[in-house]
Design a protein around this motif. Structure first.
Motif, mmCIF file in Angstrom:
data_model
loop_
_atom_site.group_PDB
_atom_site.id
_atom_site.type_symbol
_atom_site.label_atom_id
_atom_site.label_comp_id
_atom_site.label_asym_id
_atom_site.label_seq_id
_atom_site.Cartn_x
_atom_site.Cartn_y
_atom_site.Cartn_z
ATOM 1 N N ALA A 123 0.845 -1.211 0.000
ATOM 2 C CA ALA A 123 0.000 0.000 0.000
ATOM 3 C C ALA A 123 0.876 1.256 0.000
ATOM 4 C CB ALA A 123 -0.919 -0.009 1.220
ATOM 5 N N THR A 124 1.911 1.270 0.823
ATOM 6 C CA THR A 124 2.806 2.433 0.889
ATOM 7 C C THR A 124 3.498 2.657 -0.451
ATOM 8 O OG1 THR A 124 3.269 1.734 3.141
ATOM 9 C CG2 THR A 124 4.711 3.431 2.246
ATOM 10 N N LEU A 125 3.949 1.575 -1.069
ATOM 11 C CA LEU A 125 4.683 1.717 -2.332
ATOM 12 C C LEU A 125 3.757 2.143 -3.472
ATOM 13 C CD1 LEU A 125 7.086 -1.344 -1.973
ATOM 14 C CD2 LEU A 125 7.638 1.085 -1.707
ATOM 15 N N VAL A 126 2.536 1.632 -3.464
ATOM 16 C CA VAL A 126 1.583 2.010 -4.509
ATOM 17 C C VAL A 126 1.265 3.503 -4.386
ATOM 18 C CG1 VAL A 126 -0.788 1.689 -5.327
ATOM 19 C CG2 VAL A 126 0.609 -0.303 -4.794
ATOM 20 N N GLU A 127 1.161 3.951 -3.180
ATOM 21 C CA GLU A 127 0.933 5.376 -2.907
ATOM 22 C C GLU A 127 2.060 6.221 -3.520
ATOM 23 O OE1 GLU A 127 -1.567 6.279 -0.582
ATOM 24 O OE2 GLU A 127 -1.102 8.428 -0.732
ATOM 25 N N ARG A 128 3.309 5.726 -3.368
ATOM 26 C CA ARG A 128 4.455 6.427 -3.932
ATOM 27 C C ARG A 128 4.447 6.404 -5.453
ATOM 28 N NH1 ARG A 128 9.718 4.083 -1.059
ATOM 29 N NH2 ARG A 128 10.616 4.216 -3.128
ATOM 30 N N GLY A 129 3.995 5.308 -6.021
ATOM 31 C CA GLY A 129 3.920 5.199 -7.488
ATOM 32 C C GLY A 129 5.185 4.648 -8.123
ATOM 33 N N ASP A 130 6.355 5.235 -7.785
ATOM 34 C CA ASP A 130 7.632 4.753 -8.328
ATOM 35 C C ASP A 130 8.435 4.149 -7.186
ATOM 36 O OD1 ASP A 130 7.690 5.898 -11.032
ATOM 37 O OD2 ASP A 130 7.547 7.788 -9.906
ATOM 38 N N PHE A 131 9.036 3.006 -7.430
ATOM 39 C CA PHE A 131 9.897 2.421 -6.387
ATOM 40 C C PHE A 131 10.801 1.373 -7.016
ATOM 41 C CE2 PHE A 131 5.855 0.145 -6.488
ATOM 42 C CZ PHE A 131 6.217 -1.187 -6.470
ATOM 43 N N ASP A 132 11.728 0.901 -6.217
ATOM 44 C CA ASP A 132 12.600 -0.160 -6.696
ATOM 45 C C ASP A 132 12.021 -1.497 -6.204
ATOM 46 O OD1 ASP A 132 15.961 -0.409 -7.459
ATOM 47 O OD2 ASP A 132 14.800 -2.138 -6.815
ATOM 48 N N ALA A 133 11.625 -2.331 -7.150
ATOM 49 C CA ALA A 133 10.910 -3.570 -6.785
ATOM 50 C C ALA A 133 11.794 -4.546 -6.021
ATOM 51 C CB ALA A 133 10.344 -4.242 -8.039
ATOM 52 N N VAL A 134 13.126 -4.377 -6.114
ATOM 53 C CA VAL A 134 14.001 -5.258 -5.335
ATOM 54 C C VAL A 134 14.290 -4.627 -3.977
ATOM 55 C CG1 VAL A 134 16.216 -6.452 -5.237
ATOM 56 C CG2 VAL A 134 15.011 -6.230 -7.423
ATOM 57 N N GLN A 135 14.883 -3.416 -4.010
ATOM 58 C CA GLN A 135 15.324 -2.792 -2.745
ATOM 59 C C GLN A 135 14.152 -2.467 -1.828
ATOM 60 O OE1 GLN A 135 18.585 -2.377 -2.301
ATOM 61 N NE2 GLN A 135 19.149 -2.988 -4.362
ATOM 62 N N ASP A 136 13.084 -1.902 -2.385
ATOM 63 C CA ASP A 136 11.996 -1.400 -1.529
ATOM 64 C C ASP A 136 10.938 -2.452 -1.231
ATOM 65 O OD1 ASP A 136 13.220 1.101 -1.731
ATOM 66 O OD2 ASP A 136 12.077 1.615 -3.523
ATOM 67 N N LEU A 137 10.788 -3.416 -2.134
ATOM 68 C CA LEU A 137 9.698 -4.391 -1.945
ATOM 69 C C LEU A 137 10.261 -5.767 -1.592
ATOM 70 C CD1 LEU A 137 6.637 -5.123 -2.305
ATOM 71 C CD2 LEU A 137 7.168 -5.665 -4.678
ATOM 72 N N ALA A 138 10.962 -6.369 -2.551
ATOM 73 C CA ALA A 138 11.399 -7.764 -2.364
ATOM 74 C C ALA A 138 12.347 -7.915 -1.180
ATOM 75 C CB ALA A 138 12.062 -8.265 -3.652
ATOM 76 N N ALA A 139 13.298 -6.982 -1.034
ATOM 77 C CA ALA A 139 14.322 -7.159 0.005
ATOM 78 C C ALA A 139 13.798 -6.822 1.388
ATOM 79 C CB ALA A 139 15.543 -6.305 -0.307
ATOM 80 N N PHE A 140 12.939 -5.852 1.465
ATOM 81 C CA PHE A 140 12.483 -5.383 2.771
ATOM 82 C C PHE A 140 11.792 -6.503 3.545
ATOM 83 C CE2 PHE A 140 9.224 -3.530 5.476
ATOM 84 C CZ PHE A 140 9.972 -2.629 6.203
ATOM 85 N N PHE A 141 10.992 -7.253 2.856
ATOM 86 C CA PHE A 141 10.075 -8.171 3.521
ATOM 87 C C PHE A 141 10.767 -9.414 4.109
ATOM 88 C CE2 PHE A 141 6.205 -10.929 3.214
ATOM 89 C CZ PHE A 141 5.564 -10.299 4.261
ATOM 90 N N PRO A 142 11.483 -10.204 3.304
ATOM 91 C CA PRO A 142 12.085 -11.419 3.874
ATOM 92 C C PRO A 142 13.073 -11.144 5.009
ATOM 93 C CG PRO A 142 12.041 -11.561 1.498
ATOM 94 C CD PRO A 142 11.653 -10.159 1.850
ATOM 95 N N ILE A 143 13.804 -10.035 4.953
ATOM 96 C CA ILE A 143 14.769 -9.773 6.030
ATOM 97 C C ILE A 143 14.033 -9.699 7.359
ATOM 98 C CG2 ILE A 143 16.425 -8.134 7.013
ATOM 99 C CD1 ILE A 143 17.166 -7.326 4.201
ATOM 100 N N SER A 144 12.966 -8.892 7.388
ATOM 101 C CA SER A 144 12.283 -8.728 8.673
ATOM 102 C C SER A 144 11.598 -10.028 9.085
ATOM 103 C CB SER A 144 11.294 -7.572 8.618
ATOM 104 O OG SER A 144 10.302 -7.841 7.667
ATOM 105 N N VAL A 145 11.025 -10.749 8.135
ATOM 106 C CA VAL A 145 10.303 -11.988 8.487
ATOM 107 C C VAL A 145 11.282 -13.021 9.064
ATOM 108 C CG1 VAL A 145 9.035 -13.950 7.532
ATOM 109 C CG2 VAL A 145 8.429 -11.642 6.835
#
Ligand code: HEM
Length: 393
Positions: A123-145
């Protein structure tokens, strides 16, 4: 391609930059040359057809992991006795400790929490519109999980990604990537040894459960830190690459994105197809315990065998239109998560993370566009992107 006294051989180096960047043409060449082809430069037999790879992974008594699954001796020595580098019955004991926390039943309990976290991020990234699908999306999630599941403190987490990547490089042959990775792998072990202690791990965490298993005498106390370190490394780049590659594939195949939008129940099939089409883990080694036949080709006793999952998953002998990305294919028997006793211990968690992210994207996004040149991360074992600038509407 030449024929040696024992079988076909090849000058292909599966770990050169060119191969790692785009391995699929070489895989096809090797599949066509025979069920097992000796790689002169890598000093190992490449097994690249689906049937052969499955056989090698299934028959652990014929193709042992105990001599190491890396292509170099330093890494094999460092990993001796660890979960990936052991055979039953030692392997069975280690595996049981992880399975209790990573079984589909145990992971199902996390579904709500992971879906909520994934949706908030999307939701946050869609709000931003532009983002890096690896750094901001793919990488963020598994590290914290993964770090949360093990119960690691927040301190030092930012380095986990780089270290996880280094561990996978370390499974390669003695090449520059492996050499560069070794000091980082040392840093990772020092970190895990320092923070994954009984007093610093979070209450109720998987890390503490590992110590409890040692207290009950189910595993050696010395196995605790390697088990947690292996888990950290295994759970990062793998899932990150699956998510990053998935976004790239869907952006490059808008027709497939529309198929998914029209039928979100295809999310599970999508996950399987990403792992088949561009497998995040491309290969691991085994050693022939005796003279062994693979589909009629003899591999001499003691020789190293490279099981190339990434090629098996594109084998035209197994898959119709193997090089076509088809979100409705649902290739449930792909080998992207391995097969046999070492089949990925984190498969249920990986699936949950991947499905949570894509379910949220399908719900919230109409179209994905690639906005800049995707940057590939060159690694000896795992395949994925370092950066993928996208915009979504
Ligand atoms: C899409 C994501 C993932 C992929 C593609 C993947 C792939 C694989 C593969 C191919 C193997 C087999 C190794 C072998 O044959 O020797 C494996 C093993 C393993 N994976 Fe995963 N993995 C993923 C995610 C995870 C996650 C999230 C975790 C844990 C948090 C994890 C933990 C492990 C462990 C502990 C093993 C060793 C199992 C054993 O030796 O018995 N993996 N994985």
């Amino acid at each position: 391609m030449a024929i040696t006294a024992t079988g076909p051989s090849s000058e292909v180096d599966l770990f050169s930059d060119d191969s790692v960047r785009d391995p699929y043409g070489r895989y096809r060449e090797l599949r066509d040359a025979g069920p097992a082809v000796y790689l002169e430069k890598n000093q190992a037999w490449a097994v690249t057809r689906f049937q052969g790879v499955r056989e090698v992974l299934r028959d652990w008594e014929r193709f042992t992991s105990e001599k190491g699954v890396a292509m170099n001796e330093a890494m094999n020595a460092a990993n001796a006795g660890s979960i990936v580098a052991s055979d039953p019955p030692h392997h069975t004991q280690l595996r049981k400790v992880l399975s209790e926390r990573l079984s589909p039943g145990a992971i199902a309990k996390l579904t709500g929490q992971i879906s909520t976290q994934a949706d908030a991020l999307v939701a946050t990234l869609v709000e931003r519109g532009d983002f890096d699908a690896v750094q901001d999306l793919a990488a963020f999630f598994p590290i914290s999980v993964v770090a949360d599941l093990i119960g690691l403190p927040d301190e030092g987490r930012e380095k986990l990604l780089d270290w996880g990547n280094a561990v996978f490089d370390g499974f390669g042959p003695d090449n520059p990537r492996t050499a560069e990775a070794m000091p980082k792998i040392g840093e990772m072990w020092a970190y895990v040894g320092e923070v994954a202690t009984r007093d610093r791990l979070a209450p109720g965490s998987m890390g503490l459960a590992v110590y409890e298993a040692a207290d009950r005498g189910e595993i050696d106390p010395e196995s605790c830190i390697p088990l947690m370190g292996g888990y950290v490394a295994a759970g990062m780049d793998t899932t990150i690459n699956a998510i990053g590659t998935g976004v790239q594939l869907l952006a490059e195949h808008p027709d497939q994105w529309q198929v998914l939008k029209a039928d979100p129940s295809l999310i599970r099939s999508l996950g399987n197809e990403i792992l088949r089409y561009d497998s995040p883990v491309q290969m691991f080694a085994r050693t022939a315990t005796d003279d062994q036949e693979i589909e009629g080709q003899t591999v001499p006793a003691g020789d190293r065998v490279l099981a190339v999952y990434g090629s098996a998953n594109r084998d035209e002998r197994k898959w119709d239109d193997a090089d076509v990305f088809d979100v409705a294919r649902n290739p449930i028997d792909h080998l992207g998560l391995g097969f046999g006793v070492h089949r990925c211990a984190g498969a249920a968690l990986a699936r949950l993370e991947i499905e949570a992210i894509f379910a949220s994207l399908v719900e919230r996004v109409t179209a994905i566009e690639i906005e800049g040149e995707p940057v590939r991360q060159l690694n000896n074992t795992v395949r994925g992107l370092k950066s993928l600038p996208v915009s979504v509407s």
